[in-house]
Design a protein around this motif. Structure first.
Motif, PDB file in Angstrom:
ATOM      1  N   ALA A 212     -97.789  23.593 -28.172  1.00 11.82           N
ATOM      2  CA  ALA A 212     -96.516  23.905 -27.508  1.00 11.82           C
ATOM      3  C   ALA A 212     -96.647  25.178 -26.681  1.00 11.82           C
ATOM      4  O   ALA A 212     -96.007  25.306 -25.632  1.00 11.82           O
ATOM      5  N   ARG A 213     -97.474  26.115 -27.130  1.00 11.56           N
ATOM      6  CA  ARG A 213     -97.665  27.360 -26.363  1.00 11.56           C
ATOM      7  C   ARG A 213     -98.341  27.090 -25.023  1.00 11.56           C
ATOM      8  O   ARG A 213     -98.125  27.813 -24.044  1.00 11.56           O
ATOM      9  N   ASP A 214     -99.191  26.066 -24.982  1.00 10.31           N
ATOM     10  CA  ASP A 214     -99.890  25.737 -23.745  1.00 10.31           C
ATOM     11  C   ASP A 214     -99.013  24.929 -22.791  1.00 10.31           C
ATOM     12  O   ASP A 214     -99.157  25.037 -21.572  1.00 10.31           O
ATOM     13  N   LEU A 215     -98.115  24.141 -23.330  1.00  6.51           N
ATOM     14  CA  LEU A 215     -97.196  23.356 -22.509  1.00  6.51           C
ATOM     15  C   LEU A 215     -95.992  24.172 -22.054  1.00  6.51           C
ATOM     16  O   LEU A 215     -95.372  23.869 -21.031  1.00  6.51           O
ATOM     17  N   ALA A 216     -95.656  25.205 -22.810  1.00 10.41           N
ATOM     18  CA  ALA A 216     -94.428  25.963 -22.562  1.00 10.41           C
ATOM     19  C   ALA A 216     -94.346  26.603 -21.182  1.00 10.41           C
ATOM     20  O   ALA A 216     -93.257  26.623 -20.584  1.00 10.41           O
ATOM     21  N   PRO A 217     -95.432  27.165 -20.622  1.00 13.66           N
ATOM     22  CA  PRO A 217     -95.285  27.791 -19.302  1.00 13.66           C
ATOM     23  C   PRO A 217     -94.767  26.845 -18.226  1.00 13.66           C
ATOM     24  O   PRO A 217     -93.980  27.248 -17.363  1.00 13.66           O
ATOM     25  N   ALA A 218     -95.186  25.593 -18.258  1.00 10.92           N
ATOM     26  CA  ALA A 218     -94.699  24.624 -17.273  1.00 10.92           C
ATOM     27  C   ALA A 218     -93.210  24.377 -17.457  1.00 10.92           C
ATOM     28  O   ALA A 218     -92.448  24.317 -16.477  1.00 10.92           O
ATOM     29  N   LEU A 219     -92.781  24.238 -18.715  1.00  8.94           N
ATOM     30  CA  LEU A 219     -91.354  24.049 -18.971  1.00  8.94           C
ATOM     31  C   LEU A 219     -90.569  25.291 -18.566  1.00  8.94           C
ATOM     32  O   LEU A 219     -89.468  25.186 -18.004  1.00  8.94           O
ATOM     33  N   ALA A 220     -91.120  26.466 -18.834  1.00  7.79           N
ATOM     34  CA  ALA A 220     -90.442  27.708 -18.460  1.00  7.79           C
ATOM     35  C   ALA A 220     -90.205  27.780 -16.958  1.00  7.79           C
ATOM     36  O   ALA A 220     -89.159  28.266 -16.508  1.00  7.79           O
ATOM     37  N   ASP A 221     -91.156  27.287 -16.168  1.00  9.27           N
ATOM     38  CA  ASP A 221     -91.005  27.325 -14.719  1.00  9.27           C
ATOM     39  C   ASP A 221     -89.782  26.537 -14.259  1.00  9.27           C
ATOM     40  O   ASP A 221     -89.008  27.005 -13.423  1.00  9.27           O
ATOM     41  N   VAL A 222     -89.606  25.308 -14.798  1.00  8.99           N
ATOM     42  CA  VAL A 222     -88.473  24.502 -14.342  1.00  8.99           C
ATOM     43  C   VAL A 222     -87.160  24.991 -14.953  1.00  8.99           C
ATOM     44  O   VAL A 222     -86.104  24.873 -14.340  1.00  8.99           O
ATOM     45  N   LEU A 223     -87.230  25.580 -16.146  1.00  9.78           N
ATOM     46  CA  LEU A 223     -86.019  26.151 -16.733  1.00  9.78           C
ATOM     47  C   LEU A 223     -85.528  27.349 -15.912  1.00  9.78           C
ATOM     48  O   LEU A 223     -84.332  27.494 -15.676  1.00  9.78           O
ATOM     49  N   ARG A 224     -86.441  28.177 -15.478  1.00  7.03           N
ATOM     50  CA  ARG A 224     -86.044  29.321 -14.640  1.00  7.03           C
ATOM     51  C   ARG A 224     -85.400  28.857 -13.340  1.00  7.03           C
ATOM     52  O   ARG A 224     -84.448  29.477 -12.844  1.00  7.03           O
ATOM     53  N   ALA A 225     -85.911  27.761 -12.806  1.00  9.33           N
ATOM     54  CA  ALA A 225     -85.373  27.250 -11.548  1.00  9.33           C
ATOM     55  C   ALA A 225     -83.999  26.614 -11.727  1.00  9.33           C
ATOM     56  O   ALA A 225     -83.170  26.654 -10.817  1.00  9.33           O
ATOM     57  N   ALA A 226     -83.754  26.034 -12.909  1.00 10.82           N
ATOM     58  CA  ALA A 226     -82.521  25.270 -13.115  1.00 10.82           C
ATOM     59  C   ALA A 226     -81.420  26.066 -13.801  1.00 10.82           C
ATOM     60  O   ALA A 226     -80.232  25.828 -13.553  1.00 10.82           O
TER      61      ALA A 226
END
Length: 225
Positions: free
Chosen positions: A85-99
């Motif tokens: 989850a720590r490795d996947l989280a940065p990608a999710l963080a990117d779209v969360l910041r945008a949305a």
């Protein structure tokens, strides 16, 4: 910390400890002695793609559900490799910041009771936490739908119709989060429930999406929430 959050944290820590001591292969390519190699980690960099899954339900997705991202997400969800989850989280963080807008509630699509019993953790909640956001348990499963795998768009929408209920979010802005979007039926239903509960605005993000050009193939590969 609430009791459910504490249980999730302890469970995740125990799984991470087991992952540390047991022999591993890279979740993305199978290379030995690495949980995730540097090349596969680079393949998890977000390439945000907007999708329109239904009228008034746009979704911002971080990764294509194929190749390395698909294998790593399956390892997280079906093999209990929660450290990924720590490795996947940065990608999710990117779209969360945008949305996400200021003051928005970040609401994961809930796992079914059966899925939680099987895994002992909630993958989407875990991803949201690792991405640096606090997941709000606004949605609950009111009716457990059948397995979505193998169903077409219409059948998926019928399958999840009325599956979720939400506690009151009157006047609040909400970002609803899912792990994989195929037809978008789950996010459409989640959005419906949130709007019915009074949300002033609902946005949606997902870690990954199945490519349109192979939707039927993707449906057979998507892992159950």
């Amino acid at each position: 910390m609430s009791r459910p959050a504490l249980v999730d944290t302890i469970s995740s820590a125990l799984r991470d400890a087991l992952t540390f001591w047991l022999p591993l292969a890279c979740a993305g390519c199978g290379a030995l002695d690495e949980s995730l190699c540097s090349g596969c980690r680079r393949a998890l960099a977000a390439v945000p793609v907007p999708r329109e899954v239904g009228p008034g339900v746009p979704v911002l997705c971080a990764l294509e559900f194929s190749g390395v991202p698909a294998r790593v997400l399956r390892a997280l969800k079906e093999e209990g490799r929660t450290s990924l989850a720590r490795d996947l989280a940065p990608a999710l963080a990117d779209v969360l910041r945008a949305a996400a807008v200021s003051g928005a509630l970040v609401v994961p699509v809930p796992s079914s009771a059966a899925a939680f019993r099987r895994r002992g953790y909630r993958p989407v909640e875990l991803l949201v936490r690792r991405a640096g956001w606090h997941p709000e348990r606004v949605l609950r499963v009111r009716r457990t739908p059948a397995d979505q795998r193998g169903l077409d768009r219409i059948a998926r929408q019928q399958n999840v119709g009325g599956a979720f209920a939400a506690r009151s979010v009157v006047g609040r802005r909400v970002v609803v989060v899912d792990d994989v979007v195929t037809t978008g039926a789950t996010l459409i239903e989640a959005t419906r429930a949130l709007r019915a509960a009074g949300a002033a605005e609902v946005r949606a993000v997902a870690l990954a999406y199945t490519p349109r050009r192979s939707a039927s193939e993707g449906e057979s590969q998507v892992i159950a929430t």
